[in-house]
Design a protein around this motif. Structure first.
Motif, short mmCIF file in Angstrom:
data_model
loop_
_atom_site.label_atom_id
_atom_site.label_comp_id
_atom_site.label_asym_id
_atom_site.label_seq_id
_atom_site.Cartn_x
_atom_site.Cartn_y
_atom_site.Cartn_z
N ILE A 1 0.31 8.76 -5.82
CA ILE A 1 0.08 10.10 -5.25
C ILE A 1 1.39 10.87 -5.34
O ILE A 1 2.32 10.63 -4.58
CB ILE A 1 -0.40 10.02 -3.80
N GLU B 1 0.95 3.98 -2.97
CA GLU B 1 0.62 5.38 -2.68
C GLU B 1 1.73 6.31 -3.16
O GLU B 1 1.45 7.37 -3.72
CB GLU B 1 0.38 5.57 -1.17
N GLN C 1 0.83 -1.20 0.00
CA GLN C 1 0.00 0.00 0.00
C GLN C 1 0.86 1.26 0.00
O GLN C 1 0.62 2.18 -0.78
CB GLN C 1 -0.94 0.02 1.21
N ARG C 2 1.88 1.30 0.85
CA ARG C 2 2.75 2.48 0.91
C ARG C 2 3.48 2.70 -0.42
O ARG C 2 3.59 3.84 -0.89
CB ARG C 2 3.74 2.36 2.06
#
Length: 141
Positions: A139, A135, A131-132
Protein backbone atom coordinates in the motif's frame (compact mmCIF):
# COMPACT_ATOMS: atom_id res chain seq x y z
CA UNK A 1 28.81 4.90 -8.45
CA UNK A 2 27.42 2.14 -6.21
CA UNK A 3 26.92 -1.43 -7.32
CA UNK A 4 23.17 -2.15 -7.65
CA UNK A 5 23.76 -5.92 -7.73
CA UNK A 6 23.51 -6.62 -3.94
CA UNK A 7 20.18 -4.76 -3.78
CA UNK A 8 18.89 -6.62 -6.85
CA UNK A 9 19.90 -9.96 -5.33
CA UNK A 10 18.22 -9.07 -2.03
CA UNK A 11 15.01 -8.03 -3.80
CA UNK A 12 15.02 -11.19 -5.92
CA UNK A 13 15.44 -13.37 -2.84
CA UNK A 14 12.72 -11.49 -0.95
CA UNK A 15 10.34 -11.76 -3.92
CA UNK A 16 11.05 -15.48 -4.07
CA UNK A 17 10.17 -15.85 -0.38
CA UNK A 18 6.94 -13.85 -0.72
CA UNK A 19 5.99 -15.85 -3.82
CA UNK A 20 6.76 -19.12 -2.03
CA UNK A 21 4.65 -18.07 0.95
CA UNK A 22 1.78 -17.13 -1.36
CA UNK A 23 1.96 -20.55 -3.05
CA UNK A 24 1.98 -22.33 0.32
CA UNK A 25 -1.04 -20.37 1.50
CA UNK A 26 -2.91 -21.00 -1.77
CA UNK A 27 -2.21 -24.73 -1.54
CA UNK A 28 -3.31 -24.76 2.10
CA UNK A 29 -6.61 -23.07 1.17
CA UNK A 30 -7.10 -25.46 -1.77
CA UNK A 31 -6.57 -28.55 0.38
CA UNK A 32 -8.91 -27.33 3.14
CA UNK A 33 -11.53 -26.32 0.58
CA UNK A 34 -11.48 -29.79 -0.97
CA UNK A 35 -12.24 -31.33 2.42
CA UNK A 36 -15.46 -29.31 2.46
CA UNK A 37 -16.39 -29.94 -1.17
CA UNK A 38 -15.44 -26.40 -2.20
CA UNK A 39 -13.10 -24.94 -4.76
CA UNK A 40 -10.34 -22.63 -3.56
CA UNK A 41 -12.14 -19.53 -4.93
CA UNK A 42 -15.37 -20.60 -3.16
CA UNK A 43 -13.43 -21.04 0.09
CA UNK A 44 -11.81 -17.64 -0.39
CA UNK A 45 -15.22 -16.04 -0.92
CA UNK A 46 -16.62 -17.68 2.21
CA UNK A 47 -13.57 -16.62 4.21
CA UNK A 48 -13.94 -13.03 3.02
CA UNK A 49 -17.70 -12.80 3.61
CA UNK A 50 -17.37 -11.37 7.11
CA UNK A 51 -20.82 -9.78 6.83
CA UNK A 52 -23.25 -8.52 4.20
CA UNK A 53 -21.39 -6.90 1.30
CA UNK A 54 -21.77 -6.08 -2.36
CA UNK A 55 -20.28 -8.12 -5.17
CA UNK A 56 -17.76 -5.34 -5.79
CA UNK A 57 -16.64 -5.42 -2.15
CA UNK A 58 -16.26 -9.19 -2.25
CA UNK A 59 -14.30 -9.03 -5.51
CA UNK A 60 -11.91 -6.50 -3.94
CA UNK A 61 -11.39 -8.76 -0.94
CA UNK A 62 -10.82 -11.74 -3.22
CA UNK A 63 -8.42 -9.71 -5.40
CA UNK A 64 -10.33 -10.55 -8.55
CA UNK A 65 -12.62 -9.00 -11.12
CA UNK A 66 -16.32 -8.69 -10.21
CA UNK A 67 -17.21 -11.05 -13.09
CA UNK A 68 -15.04 -13.77 -11.51
CA UNK A 69 -16.60 -13.15 -8.11
CA UNK A 70 -20.05 -13.40 -9.74
CA UNK A 71 -19.21 -16.86 -11.09
CA UNK A 72 -18.12 -18.01 -7.61
CA UNK A 73 -21.15 -16.44 -5.92
CA UNK A 74 -23.48 -18.12 -8.42
CA UNK A 75 -22.07 -21.52 -7.36
CA UNK A 76 -22.38 -20.70 -3.65
CA UNK A 77 -25.92 -19.44 -4.15
CA UNK A 78 -26.84 -22.64 -6.02
CA UNK A 79 -25.64 -24.58 -2.96
CA UNK A 80 -27.81 -22.32 -0.77
CA UNK A 81 -24.79 -21.04 1.14
CA UNK A 82 -25.56 -17.38 0.43
CA UNK A 83 -28.33 -15.18 -0.87
CA UNK A 84 -28.46 -11.99 -2.89
CA UNK A 85 -30.66 -9.47 -1.11
CA UNK A 86 -31.65 -5.91 -1.98
CA UNK A 87 -29.20 -3.28 -0.80
CA UNK A 88 -30.83 -1.01 1.81
CA UNK A 89 -29.63 2.26 0.25
CA UNK A 90 -28.78 1.44 -3.40
CA UNK A 91 -31.60 0.09 -5.55
CA UNK A 92 -29.15 -1.05 -8.22
CA UNK A 93 -26.99 -3.13 -5.89
CA UNK A 94 -27.48 -6.45 -4.15
CA UNK A 95 -25.92 -7.50 -0.88
CA UNK A 96 -24.46 -10.94 -0.40
CA UNK A 97 -25.59 -12.55 2.84
CA UNK A 98 -24.61 -15.97 4.16
CA UNK A 99 -27.44 -18.36 4.92
CA UNK A 100 -27.36 -20.27 8.23
CA UNK A 101 -25.88 -23.21 6.28
CA UNK A 102 -23.28 -20.88 4.76
CA UNK A 103 -22.40 -19.43 8.16
CA UNK A 104 -21.90 -22.92 9.60
CA UNK A 105 -19.72 -23.96 6.64
CA UNK A 106 -17.70 -20.72 6.93
CA UNK A 107 -17.05 -21.42 10.61
CA UNK A 108 -15.86 -24.94 9.79
CA UNK A 109 -13.68 -23.56 6.99
CA UNK A 110 -12.06 -21.06 9.34
CA UNK A 111 -11.29 -23.89 11.77
CA UNK A 112 -9.68 -25.93 9.00
CA UNK A 113 -7.71 -22.96 7.69
CA UNK A 114 -6.28 -22.48 11.16
CA UNK A 115 -4.91 -26.03 11.25
CA UNK A 116 -1.26 -26.22 10.22
CA UNK A 117 -1.43 -22.85 8.50
CA UNK A 118 1.77 -21.84 6.70
CA UNK A 119 1.85 -18.87 9.09
CA UNK A 120 1.31 -20.92 12.26
CA UNK A 121 5.07 -21.12 12.82
CA UNK A 122 5.02 -17.41 13.56
CA UNK A 123 3.89 -15.91 16.86
CA UNK A 124 0.96 -13.48 16.84
CA UNK A 125 3.48 -10.67 17.26
CA UNK A 126 5.56 -11.91 14.33
CA UNK A 127 2.42 -12.23 12.19
CA UNK A 128 1.51 -8.65 13.10
CA UNK A 129 4.97 -7.45 12.16
CA UNK A 130 4.83 -9.33 8.86
CA UNK A 131 1.42 -7.85 8.13
CA UNK A 132 2.60 -4.29 8.83
CA UNK A 133 5.68 -4.74 6.65
CA UNK A 134 3.67 -6.19 3.78
CA UNK A 135 1.11 -3.40 4.06
CA UNK A 136 3.92 -0.83 3.85
CA UNK A 137 5.34 -2.57 0.79
CA UNK A 138 1.99 -3.07 -0.98
CA UNK A 139 0.00 0.00 0.00
CA UNK A 140 1.80 3.04 -1.26
CA UNK A 141 0.48 6.53 -0.43
Amino acid sequence: MTNPEPQAVAERELCGLVNGMAHQIAEHVRQRALRLGLTAPQATALRELTGPMTMRELAERMSCEPSNATFVVDKLEKRELLERRPHPTDRRAKRLVLTPQGTALRERLLELLGEDSPLSGLTQEEQGTLQRLLERAVIRP
